[in-house]
Design a protein around this motif. Sequence first.
Motif, PDB file in Angstrom:
ATOM      1  N   GLY A  18       0.811  -1.212   0.000  1.00 32.40           N
ATOM      2  CA  GLY A  18       0.000   0.000   0.000  1.00 32.40           C
ATOM      3  C   GLY A  18       0.843   1.260   0.000  1.00 32.40           C
ATOM      4  N   VAL A  19       1.908   1.245   0.777  1.00 26.93           N
ATOM      5  CA  VAL A  19       2.804   2.403   0.854  1.00 26.93           C
ATOM      6  C   VAL A  19       3.373   2.721  -0.525  1.00 26.93           C
ATOM      7  CG1 VAL A  19       5.071   3.153   1.718  1.00 26.93           C
ATOM      8  CG2 VAL A  19       3.363   2.221   3.299  1.00 26.93           C
ATOM      9  N   ASN A  20       3.767   1.687  -1.266  1.00 30.43           N
ATOM     10  CA  ASN A  20       4.323   1.918  -2.603  1.00 30.43           C
ATOM     11  C   ASN A  20       3.320   2.601  -3.525  1.00 30.43           C
ATOM     12  OD1 ASN A  20       6.781   0.791  -1.866  1.00 30.43           O
ATOM     13  ND2 ASN A  20       6.247  -1.243  -2.613  1.00 30.43           N
ATOM     14  N   ILE A  21       2.067   2.198  -3.441  1.00 34.69           N
ATOM     15  CA  ILE A  21       1.012   2.832  -4.248  1.00 34.69           C
ATOM     16  C   ILE A  21       0.798   4.276  -3.807  1.00 34.69           C
ATOM     17  CG2 ILE A  21      -1.471   2.807  -4.775  1.00 34.69           C
ATOM     18  CD1 ILE A  21      -0.057   0.584  -6.245  1.00 34.69           C
ATOM     19  N   LEU A  22       0.713   4.500  -2.504  1.00 32.21           N
ATOM     20  CA  LEU A  22       0.495   5.861  -1.999  1.00 32.21           C
ATOM     21  C   LEU A  22       1.638   6.782  -2.416  1.00 32.21           C
ATOM     22  CD1 LEU A  22      -0.896   4.986   1.542  1.00 32.21           C
ATOM     23  CD2 LEU A  22      -2.196   5.780  -0.450  1.00 32.21           C
ATOM     24  N   LYS A  23       2.868   6.278  -2.367  1.00 31.30           N
ATOM     25  CA  LYS A  23       4.016   7.072  -2.813  1.00 31.30           C
ATOM     26  C   LYS A  23       3.907   7.386  -4.298  1.00 31.30           C
ATOM     27  CE  LYS A  23       7.589   5.572   0.463  1.00 31.30           C
ATOM     28  NZ  LYS A  23       8.843   4.782   0.604  1.00 31.30           N
ATOM     29  N   GLU A  24       3.529   6.393  -5.096  1.00 34.28           N
ATOM     30  CA  GLU A  24       3.383   6.588  -6.547  1.00 34.28           C
ATOM     31  C   GLU A  24       2.383   7.699  -6.865  1.00 34.28           C
ATOM     32  OE1 GLU A  24       1.771   4.019 -10.396  1.00 34.28           O
ATOM     33  OE2 GLU A  24       2.512   2.934  -8.648  1.00 34.28           O
ATOM     34  N   PHE A  25       1.338   7.801  -6.061  1.00 31.36           N
ATOM     35  CA  PHE A  25       0.304   8.809  -6.292  1.00 31.36           C
ATOM     36  C   PHE A  25       0.579  10.120  -5.541  1.00 31.36           C
ATOM     37  CE2 PHE A  25      -1.921   5.236  -7.987  1.00 31.36           C
ATOM     38  CZ  PHE A  25      -2.827   5.759  -8.891  1.00 31.36           C
ATOM     39  N   GLY A  26       1.626  10.149  -4.736  1.00 30.06           N
ATOM     40  CA  GLY A  26       1.956  11.358  -3.986  1.00 30.06           C
ATOM     41  C   GLY A  26       0.997  11.665  -2.856  1.00 30.06           C
ATOM     42  N   LEU A 118      -8.123   1.885  -3.300  1.00 32.16           N
ATOM     43  CA  LEU A 118      -9.478   2.247  -2.865  1.00 32.16           C
ATOM     44  C   LEU A 118      -9.463   3.550  -2.071  1.00 32.16           C
ATOM     45  CD1 LEU A 118     -12.483   1.661  -2.651  1.00 32.16           C
ATOM     46  CD2 LEU A 118     -11.976   0.127  -0.723  1.00 32.16           C
ATOM     47  N   ALA A 119      -8.494   3.710  -1.193  1.00 32.39           N
ATOM     48  CA  ALA A 119      -8.386   4.953  -0.420  1.00 32.39           C
ATOM     49  C   ALA A 119      -8.156   6.143  -1.351  1.00 32.39           C
ATOM     50  CB  ALA A 119      -7.253   4.847   0.600  1.00 32.39           C
ATOM     51  N   ILE A 120      -7.309   5.961  -2.351  1.00 30.13           N
ATOM     52  CA  ILE A 120      -7.048   7.039  -3.315  1.00 30.13           C
ATOM     53  C   ILE A 120      -8.314   7.358  -4.105  1.00 30.13           C
ATOM     54  CG2 ILE A 120      -5.765   7.631  -5.419  1.00 30.13           C
ATOM     55  CD1 ILE A 120      -3.422   5.919  -4.172  1.00 30.13           C
ATOM     56  N   GLU A 121      -9.072   6.340  -4.481  1.00 31.09           N
ATOM     57  CA  GLU A 121     -10.337   6.583  -5.182  1.00 31.09           C
ATOM     58  C   GLU A 121     -11.287   7.410  -4.316  1.00 31.09           C
ATOM     59  OE1 GLU A 121     -10.532   2.656  -8.080  1.00 31.09           O
ATOM     60  OE2 GLU A 121     -11.615   2.612  -6.181  1.00 31.09           O
ATOM     61  N   MET A 122     -11.318   7.122  -3.018  1.00 34.22           N
ATOM     62  CA  MET A 122     -12.167   7.910  -2.114  1.00 34.22           C
ATOM     63  C   MET A 122     -11.710   9.363  -2.069  1.00 34.22           C
ATOM     64  SD  MET A 122     -12.558   5.294   1.080  1.00 34.22           S
ATOM     65  CE  MET A 122     -13.452   3.762   0.968  1.00 34.22           C
ATOM     66  N   LEU A 123     -10.409   9.564  -1.963  1.00 33.39           N
ATOM     67  CA  LEU A 123      -9.874  10.934  -1.944  1.00 33.39           C
ATOM     68  C   LEU A 123     -10.111  11.641  -3.274  1.00 33.39           C
ATOM     69  CD1 LEU A 123      -6.430  10.389  -0.151  1.00 33.39           C
ATOM     70  CD2 LEU A 123      -8.513  11.394   0.836  1.00 33.39           C
ATOM     71  N   ALA A 124     -10.073  10.881  -4.365  1.00 28.60           N
ATOM     72  CA  ALA A 124     -10.206  11.468  -5.706  1.00 28.60           C
ATOM     73  C   ALA A 124     -11.607  12.007  -5.977  1.00 28.60           C
ATOM     74  CB  ALA A 124      -9.825  10.449  -6.767  1.00 28.60           C
ATOM     75  N   ILE A 125     -12.566  11.623  -5.181  1.00 24.51           N
ATOM     76  CA  ILE A 125     -13.926  12.147  -5.357  1.00 24.51           C
ATOM     77  C   ILE A 125     -13.915  13.672  -5.311  1.00 24.51           C
ATOM     78  CG2 ILE A 125     -16.212  12.327  -4.249  1.00 24.51           C
ATOM     79  CD1 ILE A 125     -15.822   9.363  -3.409  1.00 24.51           C
ATOM     80  N   SER A 126     -13.061  14.233  -4.472  1.00 28.10           N
ATOM     81  CA  SER A 126     -12.995  15.690  -4.345  1.00 28.10           C
ATOM     82  C   SER A 126     -11.601  16.232  -4.709  1.00 28.10           C
ATOM     83  CB  SER A 126     -13.361  16.106  -2.917  1.00 28.10           C
ATOM     84  OG  SER A 126     -12.446  15.523  -2.003  1.00 28.10           O
ATOM     85  N   ASN A 127     -10.836  15.458  -5.490  1.00 29.49           N
ATOM     86  CA  ASN A 127      -9.485  15.883  -5.846  1.00 29.49           C
ATOM     87  C   ASN A 127      -9.232  15.537  -7.313  1.00 29.49           C
ATOM     88  OD1 ASN A 127      -6.632  15.845  -6.316  1.00 29.49           O
ATOM     89  ND2 ASN A 127      -6.288  15.774  -4.108  1.00 29.49           N
TER      90      ASN A 127
END
Length: 157
Positions: A18-26, A118-127
């Motif tokens: 998960g950390v690797n994905i979060l880093k990739e997306f900043g 999934l967490a990034i998708e949730m954040l992307a709703i308003s980003n």
Amino acid sequence: MICIIMGSESDLKIAEKGVNILKEFGVDFEVRVASAHRTPELVEDIVKNSDAKIFITIAGLAAHLPGVVAALTTKPVIAVPVESKLDGIDALLSCVQMPPGIPTATVGIDRGDNAAILAIEMLAISNEELSKKLDEFREKQRKKVIKSDETVRNLFS
């Protein structure tokens, strides 16, 4: 910000996905270790004092961590069941079977990467920026499959 809470340090390989994905997306994140059974007061302290918008919980064996975190916050909680005993089915069932009013979203066994997406998708709703990055990510995945298909077709033609 995303807060990843592992039940023990043995879950580190799952968290790293998960950390690797979060880093990739900043996406900003923090990673913590706290046990629902051995350090419930630490779990509560982390949840109550975190700036996270979403919690990712990684839990095996009894797998109560997602439910405990969900009981302490109204923010989204994503559960990652860990393969330990019974091929992880015990953890999977513990993660998805929440009482009414205390939901968690659960991804596949050992899928820390999907929890991050999934967490990034949730954040992307308003980003909008994250939304565009997700579109690019999906396009890379699509191209990878198309390339694999071409390679396999050439192998057998």
